[in-house]
Design a protein around this motif. Structure first.
Motif, PDB file in Angstrom:
ATOM      1  N   LYS A  99      94.892  39.379  -1.391  1.00 26.38           N
ATOM      2  CA  LYS A  99      94.724  38.777  -0.060  1.00 26.38           C
ATOM      3  C   LYS A  99      94.577  39.846   1.019  1.00 26.38           C
ATOM      4  O   LYS A  99      94.093  39.570   2.129  1.00 26.38           O
ATOM      5  CB  LYS A  99      95.910  37.869   0.260  1.00 26.38           C
ATOM      6  N   VAL A 104      86.686  42.171  -3.455  1.00 28.61           N
ATOM      7  CA  VAL A 104      87.194  41.959  -4.810  1.00 28.61           C
ATOM      8  C   VAL A 104      86.010  42.079  -5.774  1.00 28.61           C
ATOM      9  O   VAL A 104      84.998  41.398  -5.594  1.00 28.61           O
ATOM     10  CB  VAL A 104      87.851  40.575  -4.967  1.00 28.61           C
ATOM     11  N   ILE A 122      91.233  34.183  -8.814  1.00 32.16           N
ATOM     12  CA  ILE A 122      90.983  34.972  -7.604  1.00 32.16           C
ATOM     13  C   ILE A 122      90.946  34.075  -6.376  1.00 32.16           C
ATOM     14  O   ILE A 122      91.494  34.411  -5.320  1.00 32.16           O
ATOM     15  CB  ILE A 122      89.652  35.754  -7.748  1.00 32.16           C
ATOM     16  N   GLU A 123      90.318  32.907  -6.531  1.00 31.32           N
ATOM     17  CA  GLU A 123      90.128  32.042  -5.368  1.00 31.32           C
ATOM     18  C   GLU A 123      91.457  31.506  -4.820  1.00 31.32           C
ATOM     19  O   GLU A 123      91.541  31.131  -3.658  1.00 31.32           O
ATOM     20  CB  GLU A 123      89.180  30.894  -5.717  1.00 31.32           C
ATOM     21  N   ARG A 126      92.399  34.871  -2.651  1.00 29.92           N
ATOM     22  CA  ARG A 126      91.396  35.584  -1.855  1.00 29.92           C
ATOM     23  C   ARG A 126      91.372  35.069  -0.424  1.00 29.92           C
ATOM     24  O   ARG A 126      91.385  33.865  -0.172  1.00 29.92           O
ATOM     25  CB  ARG A 126      90.026  35.409  -2.497  1.00 29.92           C
ATOM     26  N   THR A 130      86.207  37.435   2.486  1.00 31.99           N
ATOM     27  CA  THR A 130      86.266  38.661   1.692  1.00 31.99           C
ATOM     28  C   THR A 130      85.082  38.716   0.729  1.00 31.99           C
ATOM     29  O   THR A 130      84.714  37.705   0.131  1.00 31.99           O
ATOM     30  CB  THR A 130      87.575  38.704   0.877  1.00 31.99           C
ATOM     31  N   ILE A 132      83.133  39.166  -2.628  1.00 31.85           N
ATOM     32  CA  ILE A 132      83.508  38.949  -4.024  1.00 31.85           C
ATOM     33  C   ILE A 132      82.255  39.207  -4.866  1.00 31.85           C
ATOM     34  O   ILE A 132      81.217  38.568  -4.670  1.00 31.85           O
ATOM     35  CB  ILE A 132      84.077  37.515  -4.247  1.00 31.85           C
TER      36      ILE A 132
END
Length: 801
Positions: A99, A104, A122-123, A126, A130, A132
């Motif tokens: 976070k 990422v 990840i979601e 995150r 950001t 990705i």
């Protein structure tokens, strides 16, 4: 919105993940490197009484992977201390930390189900907005996007690095179908400006650009090899440096990368490109299937197209695979009459016409292989790219080719390439025929110092984007040439700045190059305001012309040799004490005299991949172009109150005495060859000349003042000389160094100590230069020094005698 990358998270710590993490650390970014936790304890962990709940166990996989990466050769990191920028963890315990990152990147195994599972995790943590990205090399983005939020999809793209991430320049950016344009633009810019890469915008097609074309080239070659009955050695001879490819050429490169990796990518194209007109070329040949079945994968299994063996005495011997018997045999030399015709052609681009005109097997090979490549790339537009230059950029940056397919085609001649293709039975793409009918006879042109490419849609020569940050010497050399001799050319970079570009073989420094340095300074002092010494060849300079030194020494022409060395020293002092700022722009190898030029510039703008060192010990002498003097001076400038001055001087002495070569520009700071607070590093070599020019302009406009000659160099005299000679005597007695090594080291000690002065004394630079030159000349009278120089000239390797 201004987006800045301060911290990244890399999910997956395998060879690529750890390598990418190291490269982000190289450029000053904090990295969070995560991987899965082990499923069971290792024997060592069991012996220590650890459990799967212990943090050291849970982070074992990621820590072991990073440690292995940092120990690998060549190193993935510019300086070992940069590894402190990497924090490790595991996905179960530490994923919530993403976070706080700006980007990422997923680098896990190439399986869609695993990737989708990782993205789902990840979601959860995150932060919206950001970046990705995935480092996948083939899984379609539309599948990876399934089930993801709108914000995720708007910021999702593939960012495909090539292995090893530090060294290979290709950075393919493949935006997702819903990716914002601003995200794509940022990734393209960041790859170029910060990661030092060639950013190539690719479409979401199997293998993207680099691997799609590069793997086709190899697979097509497999079929040509069998058809023509060529050997492994012959193919590597034909596909190496002679055509601007790496020394590892084809088969050695496959051994390094891994045959299994090649086969996986080839199968991916074959299975996922049903409309590819040359799909059959991606079918794995029988001999490759045999190698796969018998684990003949290359370096990772100890045998591939080549196999290394050792005899009873431990001597290495390289065997070669016979493609007919599939048994290993002794290596055979490969010679072709056509290649002999290119030996006097230094410019690789000028060789292609000669190669395809060859009357022997080599000429036939080139006609077949180039015809197939031209036929293939012409049909990949617009499938994998709308612009032909992106294909060339991809092959040059990803596979180390000096020229991409369309550039090779241009070098041969577009019409001639069409003729060869037809002779080999290949159809010509309509756009190529139309291009020629409209009197466009080149894929590339240079206008006003900028590269233009043929745009298939507009049917015009269009300026290649992104050049405004670069100065391409090839493009300005003719129009901006100010002066030239046999060893160098001086160009006007604009804004009052000249550039001196070496053009001797391997950019060695002889009388012609030194004359050019003096001429460039004369011109700059008279009509300009600054000088850059830089080039865009493979290496900045491998040092002085030792062949010339050998001839003078062998003929005992010591007066001429003394004058030549003094000329070198005086030229370096002109670099230091000119009326205009001098900027050195080293890259690649900057050895011996090439290093000395940088030591005497007002500022160094070094490429990150600069391998700098004073390596004269390898040919039996000490640095004689001011290098020995300069290291004594820098030691003196480093002395601080309370220092044990001898210890400081010893570090500089050892840098020369051990012929240390920095493995990056950052390591050159540690060796004292670059100076903190003064010299700078550029990650993208393509930007180096432009950046050096900027610094020259800034220094000139800030009111550059000609420096005053130095006469305040503190030397330690007998205190240092005695200590160094005791140390060399001990090393020789212990057989760590030879008698001649000791003699060279003692000569260097005498120079850096300032002679046998009874106490520490302040001396002038000229005093040290005179000692340096005397020591250099005396070593040139030694038979063992001549043997070392001769051995280096013959083999390119140092002799220990």
């Amino acid at each position: 919105m201004t987006r800045r990358i301060k911290k990244v998270a890399i999910i997956g710590s395998g060879i690529m993940g750890s390598g990418i993490a190291c490269h982000f650390a190289n450029i000053g970014v904090e990295v969070l490197l995560l991987d899965i936790i082990p499923r069971e304890l290792s024997d060592k962990e069991k012996a220590k009484g650890l459990t799967l709940e212990d943090k050291v166990v849970r982070n074992r996989l990621v820590n072991d992977a990073l440690t292995a990466s940092l120990k690998s050769k060549p190193s993935p990191i510019y300086s070992t201390k940069f590894a402190e920028r990497i924090t490790t963890g595991n996905i179960d315990d530490d994923l919530h930390l993403i976070k706080n990152v700006d980007w990422v990147m997923e680098v896990v195994v190439e399986r869609l189900d695993i990737k989708k599972s990782v993205f789902e995790k990840i979601e959860k943590f995150r932060t919206p907005g950001t970046l990705i990205t995935s480092n996948t090399s083939g899984i379609p983005i539309k599948f990876m996007n399934e089930g993801r939020s709108e914000d995720f999809q708007q910021h999702f793209a593939v960012t495909h690095f090539f292995n090893p991430p530090r060294y290979l320049k290709l950075f393919e950016v493949v935006p997702g179908p819903n990716c914002k344009q601003e995200v794509t633009d940022f990734l393209m810019m960041y790859g170029d400006k910060f990661l030092g890469k060639t950013s190539v915008l690719a479409k979401d097609t199997p293998a993207f650009i680099g691997n799609r074309i590069g793997i086709f080239g190899i697979m097509s070659l497999f079929h040509v090899v069998k058809e023509m009955g060529l050997t492994v050695e012959e193919v590597d001879k034909l596909t190496g440096p002679v055509i601007g490819r790496p020394k590892s050429a084809t088969f050695r490169t496959i051994d390094v990368v891994g045959l299994d990796t090649l086969v996986h990518t080839a199968n991916g194209v074959k299975d996922n490109c049903p409309e590819d007109e040359m799909r059959e070329q991606f079918v794995i040949p029988d001999f490759v299937n045999h190698m796969m079945e018998h684990k003949m994968l290359g370096s990772k299994t100890g045998k591939g197209f080549y196999k290394m063996t050792k005899d009873a005495n431990g001597k290495r011997n390289i065997l070669t695979l016979d493609l007919n018997t599939l048994e290993y045999r002794e290596k055979k030399s490969a010679k072709f009459a056509t290649l002999e015709l290119t030996k006097t052609i230094d410019n690789v681009a000028d060789r292609f016409k000669v190669l395809v005109a060859g009357k022997d097997k080599a000429g036939e090979f080139y006609r077949k292989s180039f015809a197939a490549m031209f036929a293939y790339v012409q049909n990949r537009i617009p499938e994998i790219s709308d612009e032909l230059y992106r294909i060339d950029d991809g092959l040059r940056a990803g596979f180390g080719w000096e020229h991409g397919p369309f550039q090779i085609w241009d070098a041969i001649g577009v019409a001639k390439g069409v003729e060869i293709m037809k002779a080999e039975g290949h159809a010509i793409a309509p756009w190529v025929s139309e291009m020629l009918l409209n009197n466009n006879d080149s894929f590339y042109t240079v206008k006003e110092g900028a590269t233009h490419y043929y745009d298939i849609v507009t049917k015009t020569q269009t300026k290649k984007p992104g050049q405004d940050s670069f100065i391409i010497l090839d493009n300005i050399r003719k129009s901006n040439q100010v002066w030239k001799n046999s060893g160098a050319v001086i160009e006007d970079l604009g804004d009052g700045i000249l550039n001196l570009e070496f053009q001797s073989k391997m950019n060695t420094i002889g009388g012609d190059v030194l004359a050019a340095v003096n001429k460039a300074i004369d011109l700059a002092e008279k009509d300009f305001q600054g000088l850059v010494v830089g080039n865009q060849a493979a290496n900045f300079s491998v040092g002085a012309n030792i062949g010339m030194i050998f001839m003078m020494a062998a003929e005992q022409e010591y007066d001429e040799l003394n004058m030549a060395i003094k000329y070198f020293q005086d030229t370096m002092m002109r670099m230091r004490y000119s009326a205009i700022p001098t900027i050195s722009a080293p890259h690649g190898m900057a050895l011996g005299g090439g290093c000395e030029i940088s030591l005497h510039a007002d500022k160094v703008v070094a490429a990150a991949e600069t391998y700098m060192g004073l390596v004269e010990f390898g040919v039996g002498v000490i640095p004689g172009g001011g290098g020995s003097k300069e290291m004594a001076l820098r030691a003196s400038d480093t002395f601080k109150k309370g220092d044990v001055q001898l210890n400081v001087l010893q570090e500089y002495f050892l840098t020369i005495g051990m012929a240390k070569v920095a493995t990056s520009a950052y390591e050159a700071f540690d060796l004292g060859l670059l100076q903190k607070g003064k010299d700078v590093v550029v990650v993208n070599k393509d930007r180096q000349i432009a950046e050096a020019k900027k610094h020259a302009v800034l220094m000139a406009e800030a009111g550059y003042t000609q420096p005053a000659l130095r006469s305040d160099v503190l030397v330690l005299g007998k205190q240092a000389l005695g200590a160094f000679m005791v140390a060399t005597d001990s090393m020789q007695a212990s057989r760590f160094i030879s008698e001649h090594d000791q003699k060279i080291a003692n000569k260097l000690a005498y120079v850096m100590a300032g002679g046998d002065l009874s106490e520490p004394t302040k001396v002038s630079e000229q005093y040290l230069l005179d000692l340096e030159r005397e020591a250099f000349l005396s070593l040139c009278t030694e038979r063992k020094t001549l043997e070392r120089i001769q051995h280096m000239l013959k083999t390119g390797k140092p002799l220990r005698n």
